[in-house]
Design a protein around this motif. Structure first.
Motif, PDB file in Angstrom:
ATOM      1  N   ARG A 149      -0.375  -0.284 -12.658  1.00  0.00           N
ATOM      2  CA  ARG A 149       0.902   0.406 -12.396  1.00  0.00           C
ATOM      3  C   ARG A 149       1.444   0.027 -11.014  1.00  0.00           C
ATOM      4  N   ILE A 150       0.540  -0.129 -10.058  1.00  0.00           N
ATOM      5  CA  ILE A 150       0.963  -0.548  -8.714  1.00  0.00           C
ATOM      6  C   ILE A 150       1.533  -1.970  -8.784  1.00  0.00           C
ATOM      7  N   MET A 151       0.799  -2.864  -9.438  1.00  0.00           N
ATOM      8  CA  MET A 151       1.263  -4.246  -9.510  1.00  0.00           C
ATOM      9  C   MET A 151       2.543  -4.363 -10.331  1.00  0.00           C
ATOM     10  N   ALA A 189       7.869  -3.531  12.333  1.00  0.00           N
ATOM     11  CA  ALA A 189       6.851  -2.524  12.027  1.00  0.00           C
ATOM     12  C   ALA A 189       6.948  -2.157  10.556  1.00  0.00           C
ATOM     13  N   THR A 190       5.819  -2.270   9.860  1.00  0.00           N
ATOM     14  CA  THR A 190       5.811  -1.972   8.429  1.00  0.00           C
ATOM     15  C   THR A 190       4.585  -1.123   8.090  1.00  0.00           C
ATOM     16  N   VAL A 191       4.654  -0.508   6.915  1.00  0.00           N
ATOM     17  CA  VAL A 191       3.594   0.411   6.493  1.00  0.00           C
ATOM     18  C   VAL A 191       2.513  -0.363   5.736  1.00  0.00           C
ATOM     19  N   VAL A 192       1.253   0.004   5.968  1.00  0.00           N
ATOM     20  CA  VAL A 192       0.178  -0.511   5.123  1.00  0.00           C
ATOM     21  C   VAL A 192      -0.357   0.628   4.267  1.00  0.00           C
ATOM     22  N   LEU A 193      -0.424   0.340   2.984  1.00  0.00           N
ATOM     23  CA  LEU A 193      -0.843   1.360   2.017  1.00  0.00           C
ATOM     24  C   LEU A 193      -2.278   1.072   1.587  1.00  0.00           C
ATOM     25  N   GLU A 220       2.078   4.396  -7.119  1.00  0.00           N
ATOM     26  CA  GLU A 220       3.098   3.387  -7.445  1.00  0.00           C
ATOM     27  C   GLU A 220       4.501   3.846  -7.054  1.00  0.00           C
ATOM     28  N   PHE A 221       4.712   5.158  -7.016  1.00  0.00           N
ATOM     29  CA  PHE A 221       6.014   5.663  -6.556  1.00  0.00           C
ATOM     30  C   PHE A 221       6.203   5.326  -5.078  1.00  0.00           C
ATOM     31  N   ILE A 222       5.144   5.498  -4.304  1.00  0.00           N
ATOM     32  CA  ILE A 222       5.204   5.184  -2.868  1.00  0.00           C
ATOM     33  C   ILE A 222       5.461   3.686  -2.680  1.00  0.00           C
ATOM     34  N   VAL A 223       4.798   2.887  -3.501  1.00  0.00           N
ATOM     35  CA  VAL A 223       4.986   1.434  -3.441  1.00  0.00           C
ATOM     36  C   VAL A 223       6.458   1.087  -3.677  1.00  0.00           C
ATOM     37  N   GLY A 264      12.231  -1.950   2.247  1.00  0.00           N
ATOM     38  CA  GLY A 264      11.815  -3.177   2.948  1.00  0.00           C
ATOM     39  C   GLY A 264      10.724  -2.925   3.975  1.00  0.00           C
ATOM     40  N   ARG A 265       9.909  -1.890   3.763  1.00  0.00           N
ATOM     41  CA  ARG A 265       8.904  -1.551   4.780  1.00  0.00           C
ATOM     42  C   ARG A 265       7.477  -1.535   4.245  1.00  0.00           C
ATOM     43  N   LEU A 266       7.256  -2.162   3.100  1.00  0.00           N
ATOM     44  CA  LEU A 266       5.860  -2.271   2.663  1.00  0.00           C
ATOM     45  C   LEU A 266       5.304  -3.579   3.227  1.00  0.00           C
TER      46      LEU A 266
END
Ligand code: PSV
Ligand code: MN
Ligand code: MN
Length: 390
Positions: free
Chosen positions: A266-268, A211-215, A227-230, A237-239
């Motif tokens: 910034r996300i990338m 189970a992983t998170v989708v942003l 980007e902090f959440i990323v 290991g949950r993105l």
């Protein structure tokens, strides 16, 4: 641009893939009006044909997410074979818990066990679609929530949700995973049951490794440091995936990188910093957008190009220089390293990449020249509504 950053950037970009949503190829609009477009796809088969055009010209979009039951067909193995014939494959399967009257007060969180059971069973149907199509990602966006304080017991809703998710998780095959999405508002406005990444993460941790998170980039309050959440989700290991889109105000679902290309960079940058751009990282870079005004296929081509450009810039960050400046506390030097990369015109680099792959350097222009749009406008009558009109 130094040569030692260019070469690895080119090879990393060659491996990058972006997943397209089937609903981007149907008619869409707002809660006020769904606009019809000439030549729009009339069924899931034609949606795949249009998505394949995006892959044909960008070389970077080989998967298409489906939405069940919007993409209802009799034979999913046949649909998957059609995708393969077109050079693409089926990606994530999205469940739908937001269009049934019985879900008005909740689906996986509903107080009535019979309603919860039906919501869980819908995921059994989605998992069957995954088996038939070879998909491994089950994406759940939970629309449940409440409008008024006291409307329902917040704690009990979490407990019921945890129980429903456990039942869905137990149905997964070993190579499948759940992508659990969050959204801070809408369709309910007091308390969503998965409003934020913390809640999504807590449920994922309880469920297990699959189970992983989708942003979804449009699902945060204005000003949130995405980007902090990323970074944090990658660290744990949950993105599991992104739903990329751009927002000015709410869940606008506009073309990714259109409102704030610097945010996308910034996300990338966080992605590249942790090596998560590599396919083996397991992060699925999906688009979740609608094209209400612009044409669908060029809209998706532009979106893929925007993600590629942000990724290219992130790959050009001189990480040694950045680390050195950070270690020595040279604030402005460190900031300049990032800004130098962001300010680089990466279009020639991406053009070079595409030409090395036998593609036109400009996918957008190549599609316009191909005559495909004119052909579908001539041949298709009575296009399909995307399903998501609001
Ligand atoms: C609704 O907010 C939504 O836009 C979510 O982002 C889902 O991912 C998408 O619809 C498709 O169900
Ligand atoms: Mn989404
Ligand atoms: Mn959304």
């Amino acid at each position: 641009m130094t040569t030692d950053l260019r070469t690895p950037a080119l090879s990393a970009l060659a491996g990058q893939t972006i997943e397209l949503p089937s609903w981007a190829f149907g008619n869409s609009g707002t809660r006020f009006k769904v606009f019809g477009q000439a030549g729009v796809a009339r069924d899931p088969y034609e949606k795949l044909e249009d998505a394949a055009q995006v892959h044909k010209h960008t070389g970077a979009a080989p998967r298409v997410s489906l939405h069940i039951p919007w993409d209802l067909v009799d034979d999913y193995a046949k649909l998957a074979a059609h995708a393969r014939d077109l050079g693409v494959q089926i990606g994530a399967i999205n469940s739908n818990l937001f269009q049934d009257d019985e879900y008005k007060l909740g689906s996986l969180t509903h107080a009535d066990a019979a309603v919860r059971r039906r919501a869980v069973e819908h995921h059994a149907q989605c998992i069957e679609v995954m088996r038939a199509t070879g998909s491994t990602d089950l994406k759940i966006w939970l629309p449940d929530g409440t409008n008024y304080p006291g409307q329902d017991d917040l704690r009990e809703r979490q407990d019921r949700l945890a129980d429903s998710l456990r039942q869905i998780y137990a149905m997964l095959d070993a190579d499948m995973r759940i992508l659990l999405e969050y959204k801070f508002f809408e369709p309910y406005f007091y308390a969503m049951d998965i409003p934020d990444w913390g809640t999504s993460l807590v449920h994922c941790l309880e469920l297990g490794e699959q189970a992983t998170v989708v942003l979804d980039t449009g699902h945060h309050a204005p000003g949130t440091n995405i980007e902090f959440i990323v970074m944090q989700l990658l660290r744990l290991g949950r993105l599991g995936a992104f739903d990329f889109n751009s927002r000015n105000y709410a869940d606008d679902d506009l073309i990714v990188g259109s409102a704030d290309p610097f945010q996308l960079f910034r996300i990338m940058n966080e992605i590249v910093a942790q090596g998560a751009h590599r396919p083996e990282s397991g992060v699925n870079f999906m688009l979740d957008q609608c094209h209400n005004l612009e044409k669908k296929i060029p809209g998706q081509i532009r979106s893929v190009m925007n993600v590629q450009e942000a990724t290219a810039k992130a790959l050009l960050v001189d990480r040694e220089a950045l680390a050195a400046a950070q270690r020595s506390g040279e604030v402005l030097d460190a900031h300049s390293v990032l800004m130098d990369a962001f300010s680089t015109d990466v279009r020639p680099l991406l053009g070079e990449l595409r030409e090395s792959q036998g593609l036109d350097a400009d996918p957008y222009a190549a599609f316009a020249r191909s005559g495909y749009q004119q052909r579908i406008e001539r041949e298709r009558v009575g296009g399909q509504q995307a399903g998501w009109g609001a």
